[in-house]
Design a protein around this motif. Structure first.
Motif, PDB file in Angstrom:
ATOM      1  N   ARG A 290       3.786 -27.005  38.500  1.00 53.70           N
ATOM      2  CA  ARG A 290       4.329 -26.259  37.365  1.00 53.70           C
ATOM      3  C   ARG A 290       5.426 -25.277  37.790  1.00 53.70           C
ATOM      4  NH1 ARG A 290       1.675 -29.743  35.165  1.00 53.70           N
ATOM      5  NH2 ARG A 290       0.155 -29.441  33.489  1.00 53.70           N
ATOM      6  N   ARG A 291       5.312 -24.690  38.983  1.00 50.72           N
ATOM      7  CA  ARG A 291       6.243 -23.634  39.372  1.00 50.72           C
ATOM      8  C   ARG A 291       7.443 -24.144  40.171  1.00 50.72           C
ATOM      9  NH1 ARG A 291       4.533 -18.356  38.908  1.00 50.72           N
ATOM     10  NH2 ARG A 291       6.762 -17.995  39.276  1.00 50.72           N
ATOM     11  N   PHE A 292       7.285 -25.245  40.909  1.00 46.48           N
ATOM     12  CA  PHE A 292       8.345 -25.644  41.830  1.00 46.48           C
ATOM     13  C   PHE A 292       8.876 -27.068  41.622  1.00 46.48           C
ATOM     14  CE2 PHE A 292       5.681 -22.519  44.030  1.00 46.48           C
ATOM     15  CZ  PHE A 292       6.628 -21.548  44.312  1.00 46.48           C
ATOM     16  N   ASN A 296      16.406 -30.962  40.269  1.00 46.80           N
ATOM     17  CA  ASN A 296      16.790 -31.770  41.435  1.00 46.80           C
ATOM     18  C   ASN A 296      15.884 -31.527  42.635  1.00 46.80           C
ATOM     19  OD1 ASN A 296      18.951 -32.953  40.093  1.00 46.80           O
ATOM     20  ND2 ASN A 296      20.355 -31.273  40.627  1.00 46.80           N
ATOM     21  N   ALA A 297      15.142 -30.408  42.615  1.00 43.42           N
ATOM     22  CA  ALA A 297      14.244 -30.100  43.726  1.00 43.42           C
ATOM     23  C   ALA A 297      13.134 -31.133  43.861  1.00 43.42           C
ATOM     24  CB  ALA A 297      13.635 -28.715  43.545  1.00 43.42           C
ATOM     25  N   ARG A 298      12.869 -31.883  42.795  1.00 36.37           N
ATOM     26  CA  ARG A 298      11.806 -32.889  42.846  1.00 36.37           C
ATOM     27  C   ARG A 298      12.040 -33.905  43.948  1.00 36.37           C
ATOM     28  NH1 ARG A 298      11.580 -35.310  37.006  1.00 36.37           N
ATOM     29  NH2 ARG A 298      13.821 -35.190  37.399  1.00 36.37           N
ATOM     30  N   TYR A 299      13.288 -34.339  44.106  1.00 33.82           N
ATOM     31  CA  TYR A 299      13.592 -35.367  45.109  1.00 33.82           C
ATOM     32  C   TYR A 299      13.341 -34.843  46.518  1.00 33.82           C
ATOM     33  CZ  TYR A 299      15.893 -37.241  40.992  1.00 33.82           C
ATOM     34  OH  TYR A 299      16.151 -37.689  39.729  1.00 33.82           O
ATOM     35  N   PHE A 300      13.667 -33.581  46.730  1.00 30.87           N
ATOM     36  CA  PHE A 300      13.397 -32.975  48.039  1.00 30.87           C
ATOM     37  C   PHE A 300      11.900 -32.927  48.307  1.00 30.87           C
ATOM     38  CE2 PHE A 300      12.102 -28.998  50.150  1.00 30.87           C
ATOM     39  CZ  PHE A 300      12.605 -29.243  51.431  1.00 30.87           C
ATOM     40  N   TYR A 301      11.117 -32.535  47.301  1.00 30.96           N
ATOM     41  CA  TYR A 301       9.676 -32.408  47.490  1.00 30.96           C
ATOM     42  C   TYR A 301       8.992 -33.759  47.671  1.00 30.96           C
ATOM     43  CZ  TYR A 301       9.945 -27.441  46.422  1.00 30.96           C
ATOM     44  OH  TYR A 301      10.230 -26.100  46.463  1.00 30.96           O
TER      45      TYR A 301
END
Length: 323
Positions: A290-292, A296-301
């Motif tokens: 929910r917080r992170f 576009n940060a999804r691809y990094f994670y």
């Protein structure tokens, strides 16, 4: 992808890997030789009665080698079934997060302490079903300590939660503090009244089960997870998490016992609290999602968690003394 990751068909592709992993570590994992002997002679040991009958049943159809492989795989799948009962926005992240927890934190209960792992999986699954209204699941929860006595603490917690879940957070915080006070001043007296035999008493009086680490890894993981959740949890987020009270209170009631373990040096407590640690991991995954996990940060994670999966599996192999 969403259908595959949200349901138990994960068994169709990943459980095969788990079985292979348990096969290759069959003769290297700690305590595995004892389990091979126990599965071939189920009643000639001091193990819990229900686990003895479980081994006896499998011994009718399977060799000890295959029975252990299937048991470890069943533990993994039941853990995942509990995990997948909690809906989340990204099923891919939740699955990858689960594998990091399963192999990085719970590898001991997947492939070393098999009966404790089975008891945790059965106890957690039964508890979730009770929360969903399946009253017959109480049978599984009550019987889970007969697979491993370490589940007694989780059984006590769940009964207490069932009786007091309508109470406010302040009430539970006060009881948590009272629990710590009780442990400090009265636990020794309670221990003397329980009448445990000498083997089980060693875990409480002689530091049996302690590691060389100053703080056990699972205890450190618990504190880091609890602090992270406390920092990033908001009231709005609480309302979006299913069964939030059950997940959060399991950690809140574990907290005074974990602190008492650090004070007293009784290492067995963290092992008895592993069901609560597992529930805390689910809550941690929710908060992270929910917080992170957005934009576009999804691809990094995703890349990060794929790498973390590989590291966690290698760490498990290390713990199983294979590499």
């Amino acid at each position: 992808m969403k259908f595959i990751l949200k349901t138990t068909p994960v068994a169709l592709y990943f459980s095969a890997f788990v079985m292979l992993l348990m096969h290759v570590v069959m003769y290297t994992a700690k305590d595995r030789g004892n389990y091979l002997r126990h599965f071939s002679d189920p009643f000639n040991n001091r193990l819990e009665p229900l686990f003895q009958w479980y081994m006896w049943f499998l011994d009718i159809f399977l060799t000890p080698h295959v029975a252990i492989m299937l048991t470890c795989t069943f533990i993994y799948l039941l853990f995942y079934k509990v995990w997948s009962n909690f809906r989340i926005g990204s099923y891919l992240l939740f699955f990858l997060f689960f594998n990091v927890v399963a192999f990085g934190v719970f590898n001991y209960y997947l492939g070393t302490s098999i009966r404790m792992g089975l008891a945790i999986a059965v106890g957690l699954y039964s508890a979730i079903k009770i929360l969903e209204g399946v009253k017959s699941a109480w049978i599984g929860l009550i019987l889970s300590p007969l697979l491993h006595y370490g589940l007694v603490l989780f059984l006590v917690y769940f009964i207490w939660y069932s009786l007091t879940k309508s109470k406010g957070t302040r009430f539970h915080c006060l009881v948590s503090v009272a629990t710590f006070v009780f442990l400090v001043f009265l636990f020794d007296r309670l221990l003397s009244l329980l009448g445990l035999n000498s083997y089980y008493m060693m875990y409480f009086t002689e530091g049996f089960g302690q590691t060389e680490r100053l703080i056990p890894f699972t205890v450190l993981y618990f504190f880091m997870s609890f602090i992270a959740i406390s920092l990033f949890l908001t009231n709005n987020l609480r309302r979006t998490i299913p069964k939030f009270d059950f997940l959060y209170l399991s950690a809140l009631y574990a907290l005074p016992i974990v602190i008492y373990q650090l004070v007293s040096g009784i290492a067995i407590f963290s092992k008895m609290l592993m069901p609560q640690f597992f529930l805390l991991s689910i809550l941690l995954a929710y908060v992270f999602d929910r917080r992170f996990y957005h934009g576009n940060a999804r691809y990094f994670y995703v890349v990060l968690f794929f790498a973390a999966n590989i590291i966690a599996i290698l760490y498990a192999l290390r713990m199983y003394q294979f590499i």
